[in-house]
Motif scaffolding. Structure first.
Motif, mmCIF file in Angstrom:
data_model
loop_
_atom_site.group_PDB
_atom_site.id
_atom_site.type_symbol
_atom_site.label_atom_id
_atom_site.label_comp_id
_atom_site.label_asym_id
_atom_site.label_seq_id
_atom_site.Cartn_x
_atom_site.Cartn_y
_atom_site.Cartn_z
ATOM 1 N N UNK A 42 38.508 29.654 30.380
ATOM 2 C CA UNK A 42 37.688 30.734 30.598
ATOM 3 C C UNK A 42 36.246 30.008 30.598
ATOM 4 N N UNK A 43 36.163 29.084 30.094
ATOM 5 C CA UNK A 43 34.897 28.569 30.187
ATOM 6 C C UNK A 43 34.729 27.735 31.480
ATOM 7 N N UNK A 44 35.824 27.223 31.962
ATOM 8 C CA UNK A 44 35.709 26.378 33.139
ATOM 9 C C UNK A 44 35.562 27.316 34.464
ATOM 10 N N UNK A 45 36.223 28.675 34.366
ATOM 11 C CA UNK A 45 36.080 29.515 35.582
ATOM 12 C C UNK A 45 34.913 30.465 35.423
ATOM 13 N N UNK A 46 34.195 30.328 34.419
ATOM 14 C CA UNK A 46 32.986 31.418 34.248
ATOM 15 C C UNK A 46 31.872 30.778 34.961
ATOM 16 N N UNK A 47 31.865 29.478 35.594
ATOM 17 C CA UNK A 47 30.521 29.332 36.199
ATOM 18 C C UNK A 47 30.841 29.920 37.637
ATOM 19 N N UNK A 48 31.999 30.294 38.081
ATOM 20 C CA UNK A 48 32.225 31.216 39.413
ATOM 21 C C UNK A 48 32.721 32.575 38.958
ATOM 22 N N UNK A 49 31.792 33.319 38.780
ATOM 23 C CA UNK A 49 32.126 34.813 38.299
ATOM 24 C C UNK A 49 33.247 35.582 39.258
ATOM 25 N N UNK A 50 33.070 35.454 40.521
ATOM 26 C CA UNK A 50 33.826 36.205 41.311
ATOM 27 C C UNK A 50 35.444 35.663 41.155
ATOM 28 N N UNK A 51 35.208 34.198 41.354
ATOM 29 C CA UNK A 51 36.702 33.789 41.124
ATOM 30 C C UNK A 51 37.245 33.911 39.777
ATOM 31 N N UNK A 52 36.528 33.983 38.625
ATOM 32 C CA UNK A 52 37.079 34.366 37.342
ATOM 33 C C UNK A 52 37.526 35.658 37.369
ATOM 34 N N UNK A 53 36.904 36.690 37.865
ATOM 35 C CA UNK A 53 37.585 37.898 38.125
ATOM 36 C C UNK A 53 38.763 38.153 38.688
ATOM 37 N N UNK A 54 38.802 37.440 39.814
ATOM 38 C CA UNK A 54 40.003 37.492 40.548
ATOM 39 C C UNK A 54 41.331 36.838 39.964
ATOM 40 N N UNK A 55 40.883 35.666 39.447
ATOM 41 C CA UNK A 55 41.967 34.909 38.660
ATOM 42 C C UNK A 55 42.513 35.540 37.354
ATOM 43 N N UNK A 56 42.029 36.192 36.891
ATOM 44 C CA UNK A 56 42.196 36.757 35.516
ATOM 45 C C UNK A 56 42.763 38.266 36.248
ATOM 46 N N UNK A 57 42.259 38.960 36.917
ATOM 47 C CA UNK A 57 43.019 40.117 37.441
ATOM 48 C C UNK A 57 44.151 40.202 37.952
ATOM 49 N N UNK A 58 44.539 38.944 38.593
ATOM 50 C CA UNK A 58 46.019 38.337 39.191
ATOM 51 C C UNK A 58 46.764 37.861 38.112
ATOM 52 N N UNK A 59 46.147 37.300 36.969
ATOM 53 C CA UNK A 59 46.929 36.776 35.871
ATOM 54 C C UNK A 59 47.471 37.963 35.187
ATOM 55 N N UNK A 60 46.652 39.041 35.035
ATOM 56 C CA UNK A 60 46.971 40.320 34.179
ATOM 57 C C UNK A 60 48.151 41.068 34.786
ATOM 58 N N UNK A 61 47.801 41.075 36.335
ATOM 59 C CA UNK A 61 48.862 41.794 36.707
ATOM 60 C C UNK A 61 50.220 41.210 36.697
ATOM 61 N N UNK A 62 50.177 40.118 36.624
ATOM 62 C CA UNK A 62 51.582 39.529 36.663
ATOM 63 C C UNK A 62 52.026 39.363 35.133
ATOM 64 N N UNK A 63 51.304 38.853 34.276
ATOM 65 C CA UNK A 63 51.638 38.652 32.989
ATOM 66 C C UNK A 63 51.717 39.741 31.970
ATOM 67 N N UNK A 64 50.922 40.808 32.106
ATOM 68 C CA UNK A 64 50.844 41.664 31.367
ATOM 69 C C UNK A 64 51.634 42.933 31.469
ATOM 70 N N UNK A 65 52.069 43.095 32.611
ATOM 71 C CA UNK A 65 52.573 44.323 33.162
ATOM 72 C C UNK A 65 53.902 44.564 32.653
ATOM 73 N N UNK A 66 54.367 45.873 32.429
ATOM 74 C CA UNK A 66 55.687 45.685 31.764
ATOM 75 C C UNK A 66 56.823 45.361 32.996
ATOM 76 N N UNK A 67 57.895 44.898 32.678
ATOM 77 C CA UNK A 67 58.698 44.241 33.483
ATOM 78 C C UNK A 67 59.941 44.124 32.934
#
Length: 192
Positions: A42-67
């Motif tokens: 989280x700290x490593x990606x925080x210096x690039x806010x747009x990439x932080x948001x995109x990274x965690x949005x895709x992470x959550x879409x894969x890892x948190x969705x019912x499946x």
């Protein structure tokens, strides 16, 4: 600096959470409240806010969705492919998550060292074998690679999900490796 006095990353990390955009700060604070620490990714990606948001949005879409894949099975994919990609950060961090989600303190180490000898089912072994092919030799994937998955009851949607997790974490592994992302000390003992 991390607890063991190695830098978190080769790249800058925020000195203060208050300097971050509100949505990123809130996400980091929520994770810290839940886990008791801030995972270094989280700290490593925080210096690039747009990439932080995109990274965690895709992470959550894969890892948190019912499946049809359990959360533990998703973490098995991450640990196996991250080990194959020599990503210390992801093996350690997701190994901790796998220990917690599987309720098996041995499983993450077994999968990282040699998934073929791990305490997993034949279905999970087929899943990991396909994920590893996606991570390491995706240009040679064809429909014959799907048959073992179909034989174990996976659907085409499941196959996409296995492949997408492997592909996403291949990118994550490369970001962690190129930035020399240091695992948090807390990860080593979680779920033990």
């Amino acid at each position: 600096m991390s607890d063991n006095q190695r830098p978190v990353s080769r790249f800058p990390i925020p000195e203060r959470l208050d300097d971050l955009p509100q949505d990123i700060r809130e996400r980091i604070e929520k994770v810290a409240e839940k886990t008791g620490f801030i995972p270094n990714v989280f700290l490593a990606l925080a210096h690039r806010p747009d990439e932080f948001r995109a990274f965690f949005a895709y992470h959550d879409a894969l890892m948190e969705r019912p499946s049809n894949l359990s959360k533990a099975e998703k973490e098995m994919i991450v640990v196996a492919t991250s080990a194959a990609n020599d990503c210390l950060y992801c093996v350690v961090a997701h190994g901790a998550i796998l220990r917690i989600r599987s309720k098996n303190p041995r499983l993450a180490t077994q999968i990282a060292a040699n998934y073929r000898r791990a305490e997993i089912t034949p279905r999970q072994r087929a899943m990991i074998e396909y994920a590893l092919k996606v991570a390491l030799d995706s240009a040679r994937i064809d429909e014959s690679d799907w048959q073992p998955l179909y034989d174990h009851g996976f659907t085409q949607e499941d196959i996409w999900e296995i492949g997408a997790i492997a592909a996403f974490f291949a990118m994550s592994n490369r970001l962690a490796n190129m930035s020399a992302l240091c695992p948090n000390d807390e990860f080593y003992t979680l779920g033990q």
